[in-house]
Design a protein around this motif. Structure first.
Motif, PDB file in Angstrom:
ATOM      1  N   ASP A  74      -8.346   8.736   1.861  1.00 36.45           N
ATOM      2  CA  ASP A  74      -7.530   7.805   1.083  1.00 36.45           C
ATOM      3  C   ASP A  74      -7.029   8.436  -0.213  1.00 36.45           C
ATOM      4  O   ASP A  74      -5.839   8.374  -0.527  1.00 36.45           O
ATOM      5  N   THR A  83      -8.461   3.111  -3.942  1.00 38.24           N
ATOM      6  CA  THR A  83      -9.242   1.946  -3.536  1.00 38.24           C
ATOM      7  C   THR A  83     -10.359   1.669  -4.546  1.00 38.24           C
ATOM      8  O   THR A  83     -10.459   2.316  -5.584  1.00 38.24           O
ATOM      9  N   LYS A  99      -2.976  -6.714   3.548  1.00 35.20           N
ATOM     10  CA  LYS A  99      -3.179  -5.667   4.543  1.00 35.20           C
ATOM     11  C   LYS A  99      -4.232  -6.032   5.582  1.00 35.20           C
ATOM     12  O   LYS A  99      -4.086  -5.729   6.763  1.00 35.20           O
ATOM     13  N   ILE A 149      -3.952   6.815  -1.879  1.00 31.43           N
ATOM     14  CA  ILE A 149      -4.341   5.412  -1.735  1.00 31.43           C
ATOM     15  C   ILE A 149      -5.593   5.205  -2.584  1.00 31.43           C
ATOM     16  O   ILE A 149      -6.669   5.709  -2.257  1.00 31.43           O
ATOM     17  N   GLN A 202       0.834  -1.200   0.000  1.00 28.62           N
ATOM     18  CA  GLN A 202       0.000   0.000   0.000  1.00 28.62           C
ATOM     19  C   GLN A 202       0.866   1.247   0.000  1.00 28.62           C
ATOM     20  O   GLN A 202       0.588   2.216  -0.710  1.00 28.62           O
ATOM     21  N   GLN A 244      -3.328  -6.228  -2.652  1.00 29.77           N
ATOM     22  CA  GLN A 244      -2.853  -5.377  -1.561  1.00 29.77           C
ATOM     23  C   GLN A 244      -3.685  -5.558  -0.297  1.00 29.77           C
ATOM     24  O   GLN A 244      -3.135  -5.740   0.800  1.00 29.77           O
ATOM     25  N   TYR A 294      -5.022  -3.758  -6.328  1.00 30.15           N
ATOM     26  CA  TYR A 294      -5.743  -3.366  -5.114  1.00 30.15           C
ATOM     27  C   TYR A 294      -6.186  -4.580  -4.303  1.00 30.15           C
ATOM     28  O   TYR A 294      -5.990  -4.635  -3.081  1.00 30.15           O
ATOM     29  N   GLN A 333       1.325   4.206  -3.306  1.00 30.01           N
ATOM     30  CA  GLN A 333       0.771   5.549  -3.148  1.00 30.01           C
ATOM     31  C   GLN A 333       0.983   6.383  -4.412  1.00 30.01           C
ATOM     32  O   GLN A 333       2.077   6.395  -4.978  1.00 30.01           O
TER      33      GLN A 333
END
Length: 330
Positions: free
Chosen positions: A239, A246, A179, A244, A158, A175, A172, A162
């Protein structure tokens, strides 16, 4: 007391309070100021979702939970807390669970070492839990040996991703598997563990937890766009401001030319409030939020299918809890 989300499940609520007692009473050899701050985190109104799932799968037909499973639930919760301390440093957060984060009350360096301490402390409780359950080498492996490595690899992914303009949905999902989902998988796997359990059963429990974790994280990422700071405890659309990207963002990029064109006109590292409003409206118009909801439902259906295969005593209770959890009914 633990979060009110557990009030409809009194046998879990009672045992989660015992898990908290273990987390507090077994802590040793740490500076008193840092210990006091860690205790603030433990005593704050966290939801203890991972530990609670572990206990739901641990309970027998009469609701009894072995002492060793309480230690394993504490192990899981401390692993999660360790990652939160590290996350807050990266995100430059100001608060967590209603308290000032340790990187603000002390420093980033102390926060990092405190998180590292919790990782080691968690491992000690995990070993004690396995000993209390008299786990032997002949038993089904109670944990995935490289799981912690995979969790930290997800966190690193993650960070490395960025502001990555070519981020894909596949990237994603990989990841968030590391995470978030692997820790949920561990919670369900070790919660369901019994002596002489088959590897197939253990694998189903792990996959079940993984599906739950994926649904939970995607739902959490959706909330970042939809909920106010007062309700979530962090700024709305944080985010995307942190680079980030998503599920809602990725769906919008795929579905909407207007969204793609708007991105080209913006400095994504310095988004103003007007920019965020425009992006949100375009995402909403493109149906990105609905597509994200569909993705949550897809993983939840996979979780329910795995749960049905296991045919455990708490099946209906777990399904009810998960439905509440994904709808954020708390």
């Amino acid at each position: 007391m633990v979060h009110h989300i557990w009030e409809p499940y009194p046998h879990i609520q009672k045992n989660l309070n015992r898990v908290k007692e273990i987390m507090i009473s077994e802590m040793t050899v740490i500076h008193p100021d840092v210990k006091a701050k860690i205790l603030d985190y433990i005593n704050a109104p966290g939801k203890y979702v991972r530990a609670g799932l572990c206990l739901l799968f641990s309970a027998d037909s009469e609701g009894n939970i072995p002492e060793g499973k309480l230690y394993l639930a504490a192990y899981i919760e401390l692993l999660h807390l360790a990652t939160l301390l590290h996350d807050d440093v990266i995100d430059e957060a100001n608060s967590r669970r209603g308290i000032m984060v340790i990187n603000k009350s002390h420093s980033n360096r102390i926060a990092i070492y405190a998180g590292d301490y919790l990782l080691v402390y968690a491992n000690r409780l995990g070993v004690k839990g396995a000993e209390l359950l008299e786990v032997t080498q002949k038993d089904v492996q109670i944990t995935n040996r490289n799981l912690l490595e995979r969790i930290l690899a997800g966190e690193l992914s993650q960070l490395m991703n960025q502001f990555r303009s070519d981020m894909t949905m596949k990237d994603y999902l990989k990841q968030i598997k590391g995470k978030t989902a692997f820790l949920f998988a561990l919670a369900c796997q070790i919660g369901d563990w019994r002596p002489n359990m088959s590897r197939r059963r253990s694998h189903i429990a792990f996959q079940l937890g993984q599906h739950i974790g994926m649904a939970f994280q995607i739902s959490d990422d959706l909330i970042d766009y939809r909920i106010s700071q007062d309700n979530s405890g962090k700024p709305r659309m944080q985010d995307i401001q942190n680079g980030i990207y998503t599920a809602p963002y990725l769906f919008a990029q795929h579905l909407s030319k207007d969204f793609q064109n708007q991105l080209k006109t913006l400095n994504l590292r310095e988004l103003g409030e007007d920019d965020l409003v425009k992006l949100y409206d375009l995402m909403n118009k493109a149906g990105a939020f609905e597509k994200t909801e569909e993705l949550v439902d897809a993983f939840l259906k996979k979780a329910f299918a795995s749960l049905d295969k296991m045919a455990i005593t708490e099946t209906d209770t777990i399904k009810h809890f998960l439905a509440q959890l994904m709808d954020r009914q708390f």
